[in-house]
Design a protein around this motif. Structure first.
Motif, mmCIF file in Angstrom:
data_model
loop_
_atom_site.group_PDB
_atom_site.id
_atom_site.type_symbol
_atom_site.label_atom_id
_atom_site.label_comp_id
_atom_site.label_asym_id
_atom_site.label_seq_id
_atom_site.Cartn_x
_atom_site.Cartn_y
_atom_site.Cartn_z
ATOM 1 N N GLU A 21 -11.884 23.625 -32.411
ATOM 2 C CA GLU A 21 -10.189 23.760 -32.979
ATOM 3 C C GLU A 21 -9.459 22.283 -33.118
ATOM 4 O O GLU A 21 -10.103 21.644 -33.916
ATOM 5 C CB GLU A 21 -10.229 23.389 -30.896
ATOM 6 N N TRP A 22 -8.147 23.147 -33.350
ATOM 7 C CA TRP A 22 -7.275 22.493 -34.074
ATOM 8 C C TRP A 22 -6.368 22.514 -32.903
ATOM 9 O O TRP A 22 -5.945 23.252 -31.967
ATOM 10 C CB TRP A 22 -6.156 23.478 -34.904
ATOM 11 N N LYS A 23 -5.954 21.150 -33.170
ATOM 12 C CA LYS A 23 -4.730 20.292 -31.783
ATOM 13 C C LYS A 23 -4.144 19.959 -32.851
ATOM 14 O O LYS A 23 -3.578 19.343 -34.399
ATOM 15 C CB LYS A 23 -5.342 19.157 -30.999
ATOM 16 N N PHE A 24 -2.986 19.576 -32.283
ATOM 17 C CA PHE A 24 -1.476 18.298 -32.623
ATOM 18 C C PHE A 24 -1.131 17.685 -32.096
ATOM 19 O O PHE A 24 -1.103 17.862 -30.109
ATOM 20 C CB PHE A 24 -0.077 20.031 -32.738
ATOM 21 N N ARG A 25 -1.168 16.869 -32.593
ATOM 22 C CA ARG A 25 -0.604 15.074 -31.711
ATOM 23 C C ARG A 25 0.334 14.505 -32.160
ATOM 24 O O ARG A 25 0.929 14.720 -33.419
ATOM 25 C CB ARG A 25 -1.634 14.366 -31.943
ATOM 26 N N ALA A 26 1.554 14.717 -30.960
ATOM 27 C CA ALA A 26 2.598 14.272 -31.563
ATOM 28 C C ALA A 26 2.669 12.446 -31.657
ATOM 29 O O ALA A 26 1.942 11.742 -30.411
ATOM 30 C CB ALA A 26 3.785 13.777 -30.023
ATOM 31 N N VAL A 27 3.216 11.493 -32.432
ATOM 32 C CA VAL A 27 2.713 10.257 -33.147
ATOM 33 C C VAL A 27 4.069 9.723 -32.531
ATOM 34 O O VAL A 27 4.222 8.450 -31.994
ATOM 35 C CB VAL A 27 2.030 9.826 -34.334
ATOM 36 N N GLY A 28 4.965 9.539 -33.396
ATOM 37 C CA GLY A 28 6.412 9.194 -33.522
ATOM 38 C C GLY A 28 6.020 7.268 -33.842
ATOM 39 O O GLY A 28 6.676 7.039 -33.419
ATOM 40 N N GLN A 29 5.494 6.975 -34.994
ATOM 41 C CA GLN A 29 5.233 5.786 -34.802
ATOM 42 C C GLN A 29 5.957 5.128 -36.023
ATOM 43 O O GLN A 29 5.679 5.787 -37.482
ATOM 44 C CB GLN A 29 3.760 5.366 -35.643
ATOM 45 N N GLY A 30 6.375 4.475 -35.795
ATOM 46 C CA GLY A 30 7.465 3.590 -37.298
ATOM 47 C C GLY A 30 7.045 2.781 -37.878
ATOM 48 O O GLY A 30 6.289 1.825 -37.407
ATOM 49 N N TYR A 31 7.566 2.566 -39.141
ATOM 50 C CA TYR A 31 6.806 1.789 -40.156
ATOM 51 C C TYR A 31 8.440 0.645 -40.799
ATOM 52 O O TYR A 31 9.890 1.471 -40.803
ATOM 53 C CB TYR A 31 6.656 2.355 -41.617
ATOM 54 N N THR A 32 8.237 -0.340 -40.759
ATOM 55 C CA THR A 32 9.492 -1.264 -41.360
ATOM 56 C C THR A 32 8.963 -1.239 -42.687
ATOM 57 O O THR A 32 9.510 -2.300 -43.569
ATOM 58 C CB THR A 32 9.457 -2.770 -40.639
ATOM 59 N N GLY A 37 6.163 33.038 -36.125
ATOM 60 C CA GLY A 37 7.897 32.379 -36.473
ATOM 61 C C GLY A 37 8.030 31.745 -34.399
ATOM 62 O O GLY A 37 9.047 30.809 -33.809
ATOM 63 N N ARG A 38 6.889 32.145 -33.514
ATOM 64 C CA ARG A 38 6.718 31.603 -32.396
ATOM 65 C C ARG A 38 6.103 30.331 -32.464
ATOM 66 O O ARG A 38 5.665 29.849 -32.631
ATOM 67 C CB ARG A 38 5.602 32.440 -32.046
ATOM 68 N N GLU A 39 7.440 28.979 -32.107
ATOM 69 C CA GLU A 39 7.169 28.292 -31.855
ATOM 70 C C GLU A 39 6.275 27.334 -30.074
ATOM 71 O O GLU A 39 6.094 28.263 -29.523
ATOM 72 C CB GLU A 39 8.375 27.804 -31.132
ATOM 73 N N LEU A 40 5.033 26.996 -31.111
ATOM 74 C CA LEU A 40 4.179 27.036 -30.328
ATOM 75 C C LEU A 40 4.003 25.390 -28.815
ATOM 76 O O LEU A 40 3.912 25.548 -27.919
ATOM 77 C CB LEU A 40 2.714 26.912 -31.268
ATOM 78 N N GLY A 47 2.421 10.360 -27.782
ATOM 79 C CA GLY A 47 1.323 10.315 -28.424
ATOM 80 C C GLY A 47 0.008 11.514 -27.434
ATOM 81 O O GLY A 47 -0.770 11.792 -27.024
ATOM 82 N N ALA A 48 1.084 13.024 -26.428
ATOM 83 C CA ALA A 48 0.585 14.013 -25.912
ATOM 84 C C ALA A 48 0.232 14.778 -26.918
ATOM 85 O O ALA A 48 0.125 14.548 -28.443
ATOM 86 C CB ALA A 48 1.895 14.340 -25.510
ATOM 87 N N ASN A 49 -1.048 16.031 -26.720
ATOM 88 C CA ASN A 49 -1.614 16.824 -27.516
ATOM 89 C C ASN A 49 -1.973 17.736 -26.899
ATOM 90 O O ASN A 49 -1.374 18.345 -25.887
ATOM 91 C CB ASN A 49 -2.932 16.200 -27.114
ATOM 92 N N ALA A 50 -1.477 18.837 -28.039
ATOM 93 C CA ALA A 50 -1.390 20.557 -27.314
ATOM 94 C C ALA A 50 -3.141 20.735 -28.389
ATOM 95 O O ALA A 50 -2.756 21.161 -29.636
ATOM 96 C CB ALA A 50 -0.514 20.551 -28.178
ATOM 97 N N ALA A 51 -3.766 21.521 -27.542
ATOM 98 C CA ALA A 51 -4.899 22.425 -27.872
ATOM 99 C C ALA A 51 -4.063 24.002 -28.692
ATOM 100 O O ALA A 51 -3.382 24.810 -28.181
ATOM 101 C CB ALA A 51 -5.739 22.731 -27.409
ATOM 102 N N LEU A 52 -4.305 23.893 -30.384
ATOM 103 C CA LEU A 52 -3.352 25.124 -30.981
ATOM 104 C C LEU A 52 -4.264 26.334 -30.700
ATOM 105 O O LEU A 52 -4.104 27.335 -30.364
ATOM 106 C CB LEU A 52 -2.599 24.433 -32.063
ATOM 107 N N THR A 53 -5.394 25.743 -30.936
ATOM 108 C CA THR A 53 -6.416 27.606 -31.559
ATOM 109 C C THR A 53 -7.084 27.980 -29.991
ATOM 110 O O THR A 53 -6.541 28.584 -29.768
ATOM 111 C CB THR A 53 -7.325 27.507 -32.458
#
Length: 186
Positions: A159-170, A129-132, A8-14
């Motif tokens: 801007e571009w952001k990244f969101r960690a999701v982790g939503q699983g499917y069965t 290669g720098r990890e953001l 659920g966390a977001n990161a502001a990339l650009t």
């Protein structure tokens, strides 16, 4: 900005990296060794419009279709187990987000869930290669799921952001297809 994200966390990339014009999205996993059939994972990028659905079936990126329709999103087999490169400048305005998922190959001889996956992570890096950011998927549910959305690269205003999701499917690829309109004419 290097950070470990939680679901659920977001990161502001650009916004935090104003010169960032492209990203490298790496997906890696560690599998428990097996004497029998092992899980065959398929990473996938789904290029979506504002409705959360794929723009067209040409906007899927995976091992069998290495570019989206605009050629801004490209599948590459590099240093991570799987890598998808995104040229942020070339992503069409109609694209609201790019969903990064992994599903279990539905081969009848394969395991039926991700239980043999000890760990899985997605990371977003600059082209040098720098990890953001990095998101390690919690593995306690792997015995009940056969697909997972790891994260989303999305637009927020200019801007571009990244969101960690982790939503699983069965429901594996079938669930991903239904939720994102894959295989349906617009």
């Amino acid at each position: 900005m290097t950070g470990e994200l939680v679901p659920g966390a977001n990161a502001a990339l650009t916004a935090e990296n104003p010169d960032l014009t492209a990203v490298v999205v790496g997906i890696a996993w560690e599998q428990i060794p097996s004497r029998g059939p092992s899980a065959e994972l398929v990473p996938l990028a789904i290029v979506c419009g504002t409705d959360g659905r794929v723009l067209s079936d040409d906007d899927l990126v995976f091992f069998n279709q290495i570019d989206d329709a605009s050629a801004a999103v490209r599948y590459v087999d590099e240093s991570d187990q799987e890598e998808i490169d995104v040229d942020l400048r070339s992503v069409p305005e109609a694209v609201d987000k790019i969903v990064f998922a992994v599903y279990l190959d539905p081969d009848p001889r394969s395991p039926k869930d991700l239980g043999s996956i000890r760990s899985m992570a997605i990371r977003v890096c600059a082209p040098d290669g720098r990890e953001l950011v990095r998101f390690a998927l919690p593995s306690e549910r792997n015995h009940t799921i056969d697909a997972v959305i790891l994260g989303e690269l999305y637009r927020h205003r200019a801007e571009w952001k990244f969101r960690a999701v982790g939503q699983g499917y069965t429901t594996g690829l079938t669930g991903l297809r239904a939720d994102h309109g894959i295989g349906r004419a617009r």
